[in-house]
Scaffold this motif. Structure first.
Motif, PDB file in Angstrom:
ATOM      1  N   LEU A 754       0.830  -1.213   0.000  1.00 34.01           N
ATOM      2  CA  LEU A 754       0.000   0.000   0.000  1.00 34.01           C
ATOM      3  C   LEU A 754       0.862   1.260   0.000  1.00 34.01           C
ATOM      4  O   LEU A 754       0.593   2.218  -0.735  1.00 34.01           O
ATOM      5  N   ILE A 780      -7.634  -1.975  -2.188  1.00 35.32           N
ATOM      6  CA  ILE A 780      -7.249  -0.815  -1.375  1.00 35.32           C
ATOM      7  C   ILE A 780      -8.421  -0.427  -0.477  1.00 35.32           C
ATOM      8  O   ILE A 780      -8.248  -0.176   0.723  1.00 35.32           O
ATOM      9  N   ALA A 795      -3.901   2.466   3.486  1.00 42.64           N
ATOM     10  CA  ALA A 795      -4.930   2.310   2.457  1.00 42.64           C
ATOM     11  C   ALA A 795      -5.628   3.642   2.185  1.00 42.64           C
ATOM     12  O   ALA A 795      -5.898   3.993   1.028  1.00 42.64           O
ATOM     13  N   CYS A 798      -3.332   5.876   0.237  1.00 43.47           N
ATOM     14  CA  CYS A 798      -3.261   5.405  -1.153  1.00 43.47           C
ATOM     15  C   CYS A 798      -4.507   5.859  -1.922  1.00 43.47           C
ATOM     16  O   CYS A 798      -4.412   6.325  -3.062  1.00 43.47           O
TER      17      CYS A 798
END
Length: 919
Positions: A754, A780, A795, A798
């Motif tokens: 990630l 994700i 996550a 991201c």
């Protein structure tokens, strides 16, 4: 029907609601709009199975064609669009989609016809007019190229086949132009149509190396990805001619023939990828007969006395690549079964060859290793006990045929076969080792006065010592013999092998410090002698390889590891061997490095189980004091300084069968250990480590691929990805990083994947599109619900960078999705880092996609207090993000602005606007 009281709206357990084709089509449309083309395709396909109405089915076929276009499956897109057109010839959407598919398949004339129909049906549609204009100019260019190509092809063949032409530069240039021309589809087709195959056959028959190379490399272009052309070329050239060219003495010509055959195998196996003829896919071409014909001639080449040694190696390499299944998911292993029945004895003929003996086949130093790898791959490809039993029977029959009634030369061939099998499918090797008289012959020949005989026997003894079942027998019967040979033999080639046998038996305890086979100090003496031989350049490389084999076993001992990394000359001698042409040393080098870096799997024992083991007086493994982290870290630094990365990069480049999947895994483990410390990663990348890790992460064992992907992630997290992976290489890194997000990976692997993807997603839209294409976004999102706070944060960060893509922004507006609600709620969490990532995503989304501003008040009743809390936060970063979100919402819609002003928001903003410390 009336429902019983209290049962309203409930569906009994096990009863599923009936979904209509109409509902599935609507679901497919929503998924398509959200960018999930695979799921949309599945919805349309299910709808088709429920729909009987011709008009409804036509629309579904048209929609599936749109999905296939997005998924780049142009053959299926054309097929579905055609079905829609058959139902309604005036369906312009279907016509346009079919023209797009035909254009991608290279059938431009048919694509033009469909576009012209679109324009005639909707003359004012500018999109159709523009597409037709662009396609017309593309066809014009193609026609121009083809007419120019005609004269070029004739001219080049005239120069190459003119016996009176003395200008070598002119001939070389003509050959190069022909090769380049064959790489382009128009050029390849022109050569093929202009009687090119017959002319190329004439070039092959000249027996001149440069002309043969030109012909072979041109044929590669003609066959690449084109099954029908490959079938025609094979029929005209003939498998015997291609096999004969593979077996020639000229090494480059043999290699070029090997490359051509590999391309032909791929084209015959994978079918029509680049076929540009309209109706050709309707013709069923049976490739299995051609495949078997080529393989039959490769098997015959193995035992052909006139074939060159490298030609034989190339044939083995080809068989390794093309015969076994690529994946266990493929159910058909009939090709392996056919090769075992037709050619196992021919393969064993190469494995049993004793170099220098009368009438032996010409082989190289890599031939036996290649044979072992092929045998291992064939054995692994078997699916049931009956198939394995047949393999064992054929091996046993072959060994008996040499062992019984052939006197000493036959016994040597039998023992050499045993060695070959023990290095490959060891189960088969163990079975033949148990045949009556084999082990006794090995032990008696170890004492032979003839060096060649002694070499064969000692090597067999060493390979037998690998197997735990045999090691105790050999410890009892063979150690004293090996010690005698080691002490008294006058030949280094024999002594070094005897030493390796002792090393293997001495390391039977592995890394367990409490289980040592030999007296204190013996292991160190053996290791010192191995290093001495390794550095002695007067000894041939084939013999020095055995010194590395010895170290691969002795380096289980931490004292040996410490001494080895202090000996820079020994390390560099080993790296030099790893880069040499003798690729059979690769596994031993990789094993030694895994031991030195402690990158093998080791689980911490459960304290309770340890206590139970002590109570039951069971053996408890002990770690060597010098295997503690600080020692390992120092050893890694020493290896880096000695140039380990360039050696590993060179090992990965090898196309040799010795670079097996298990060998790849070992190299991946070493790389992961080398990039453990952030400060070492730049040096690893600078010496080619980043480039070498990409193929390791895409091919090999699952563990090996994961370790390589994790090493790539560590580099991507702390380095500038555009510097670490320049040019197109950065896009190749995405797939391995996405593989770290799979559920079966560890939490640390998920987290690092990630983090690395966050860095890539922040670089460019093209990289974000690549991440989307690899279907990473749902994974994700999944990790945004993770209990572990660091994974959840990674996550969310991201997703913040991915939100710069239009497709991702649309996902936040999808009906029935809680994505936006989660981001708003996370912006009010206690974890400041999580709040920063979530509120940053909201700031990005509200700026880039204003419709999201209207949706925020609808997702949660707490939206106002969350925004107010951001603005009143002591963190300037959170205040800034909150202010951006409010500003975007104020500008987006009047009703949202009224809700904001009706609250205390205006007062908070007024106070913040006067704060001179936070400009």
């Amino acid at each position: 029907l009336s429902r019983p009281c209290g049962a309203q709206g409930r569906v009994p357990a096990g009863v599923r609601r009936q979904v209509t084709a109409e509902q599935l089509r609507a679901r497919g449309n929503a998924l398509f709009q959200a960018g999930d083309h695979g799921a949309a395709l599945a919805a349309y396909t299910e709808a088709l199975s429920l729909s009987d109405a011709a008009s409804e089915r036509a629309v579904l076929h048209r929609n599936r064609a749109a999905c296939y276009l997005k998924l780049e499956d142009y053959t299926k897109a054309e097929a579905d669009a055609t079905k829609a057109i058959e139902a309604d010839g005036r369906d312009v959407k279907a016509l346009f989609r079919r023209s797009q598919a035909l254009q991608q398949l290279g059938r431009l004339d048919q694509a033009v016809s469909d576009l012209q129909r679109c324009v005639s049906l909707e003359p004012r549609n500018k999109a159709f007019q523009e597409a037709l204009r662009a396609l017309g100019s593309s066809m014009h260019e193609k026609m121009k190229t083809m007419s120019c190509t005609d004269s070029k092809v004739e001219q080049m063949f005239q120069i190459l086949l003119d016996l009176d032409e003395k200008d070598e530069d002119k001939k070389q240039k003509a050959a190069q132009n022909l090769i380049v021309l064959a790489r382009e589809e128009a050029g390849a087709e022109k050569i093929f149509q202009s009687d090119g195959v017959r002319l190329l056959m004439q070039l092959l028959d000249t027996a001149k190396a440069d002309l043969m190379l030109a012909a072979l490399r041109t044929l590669v272009g003609l066959c690449s990805g084109h099954r029908s052309r490959t079938t025609a070329i094979l029929a005209e050239l003939g498998a015997p001619r291609l096999s004969a060219v593979l077996g020639v003495e000229h090494e480059q010509v043999s290699l070029a023939a090997c490359n051509l055959l590999h391309v032909m195998f791929d084209s015959l196996k994978e079918g029509l990828q680049k076929d540009f003829r309209g109706k050709e896919d309707a013709v069923v071409l049976d490739s299995s007969r051609d495949l078997k014909l080529l393989i039959k001639h490769l098997l015959e080449l193995l035992v052909l006395e006139g074939a060159s040694a490298h030609g034989r190696d190339n044939a083995l390499n080809l068989l390794i690549k093309v015969v076994p299944r690529k994946s266990p998911k493929e159910t058909n292993n009939s090709l392996s079964l056919w090769v075992i029945d037709q050619g196992l004895k021919k393969i064993l003929e190469v494995g049993s060859t004793v170099c220098g003996s009368l009438g032996s086949l010409p082989v190289t130093e890599n031939s036996r290793m290649s044979t072992s790898v092929l045998l291992s791959k064939l054995y692994e490809d078997l699916k049931c006990d009956a198939e394995r039993e047949n393999f064992h029977r054929l091996c046993e029959d072959y060994v008996r045929s040499w062992f019984e009634g052939h006197e000493l030369p036959g016994k040597l061939r039998a023992i050499q076969t045993v060695s070959c099998l023990l290095q490959g499918p060891s189960d088969a090797g163990n079975r033949v080792l148990e045949l009556e008289g084999i082990m006794d012959s090995v032990l008696s020949l170890c004492a032979s006065v003839c060096e060649a005989h002694q070499l064969v026997a000692v090597e067999a003894l060493i390979h037998a010592a690998d197997k735990a079942k045999r090691a105790s027998f050999i410890t009892a019967n063979g150690v004293s013999l090996l010690k005698e040979i080691y002490k008294h033999s006058e030949r280094d080639s024999i002594r070094i092998r005897a030493l390796v046998g002792l090393c293997k038996l001495g390391s039977a305890g592995g890394t367990d410090f409490s289980m040592k086979q030999f007296a204190e100090g013996s292991t160190m003496k053996l290791a010192k002698q191995c290093r001495k031989w390794l550095c002695n350049e007067a000894i041939d490389a084939g013999t020095r390889r055995w010194a590395v084999e010895g170290l691969a076993y002795l380096t289980f001992d931490a004292d040996v590891k410490e001494e080895f990394v202090e000996d820079k000359a020994a390390m560099q001698a080993m790296f030099h061997l790893a880069k040499s042409e003798d690729r059979s040393v690769l596994y031993a080098v990789a094993s030694t490095l895994v031991n030195c870096t402690n990158s093998y799997d080791h689980e911490e024992p459960d304290p309770q189980m340890l206590e139970l083991a002590k109570y039951a007086k069971q053996h408890i493994p002990e770690q060597h004091p010098k295997d503690k982290p600080e020692f390992v870290k120092r050893r890694v630094r020493k290896l880096l300084m000695a140039g380990v990365v360039s050696a590993l990069a060179c090992m990965v480049k090898s196309e040799n069968p010795a670079l097996t999947n298990s060998c790849r895994e070992l190299i991946s483990r070493v790389f992961l250990a080398l990039v453990e410390e952030a400060e070492d990663r730049g040096g690893v990348v600078a010496q080619g480590g980043g480039k070498a890790l990409i193929p390791l992460s895409l091919e090999g064992t699952e563990v090996g691929q994961t370790k390589a992907a994790q090493a790539l992630a560590k580099i991507t997290i702390t380095s500038n990805p555009e510097m670490a992976f320049p040019g197109e290489r950065i896009y190749e890194v995405v797939r391995p990083l996405v593989s770290l997000l799979h559920l079966q990976r560890t939490g640390l692997e998920n987290f690092e994947g990630l983090m690395a993807l966050t860095n890539l997603a922040g670089i460019s839209e093209r990289l974000r599109q690549k991440i989307l294409k690899e279907r990473a976004v749902p994974m994700i999102e999944g990790y945004m619900f993770e209990e572990h706070e660091l994974i959840r944060l990674a996550a969310t960060e991201c997703m913040c960078n991915m939100a710069m893509s239009k497709e991702v922004q649309e996902l936040f507006l999808a009906e029935g999705s809680d994505r936006l609600k989660l981001m708003v709620l996370y912006s009010g969490e206690e974890d400041e880092k999580l709040r920063r990532a979530a509120s940053g995503t909201l700031a990005m989304l509200t700026a880039l996609h204003p419709p999201i501003c209207k949706r925020i008040p609808q997702v949660t009743v707490h939206w106002l207090e969350i925004l107010q809390a951001l603005l009143l936060s002591p963190s300037a970063e959170l205040q800034h993000r909150g202010a951006v979100v409010v500003m975007n919402m104020m500008a987006a819609a009047r009703e949202v602005a009224e809700q904001l002003i009706a609250s205390e928001m205006l007062e908070i903003l007024s106070v913040l606007a006067k704060d001179k410390d936070k400009p």
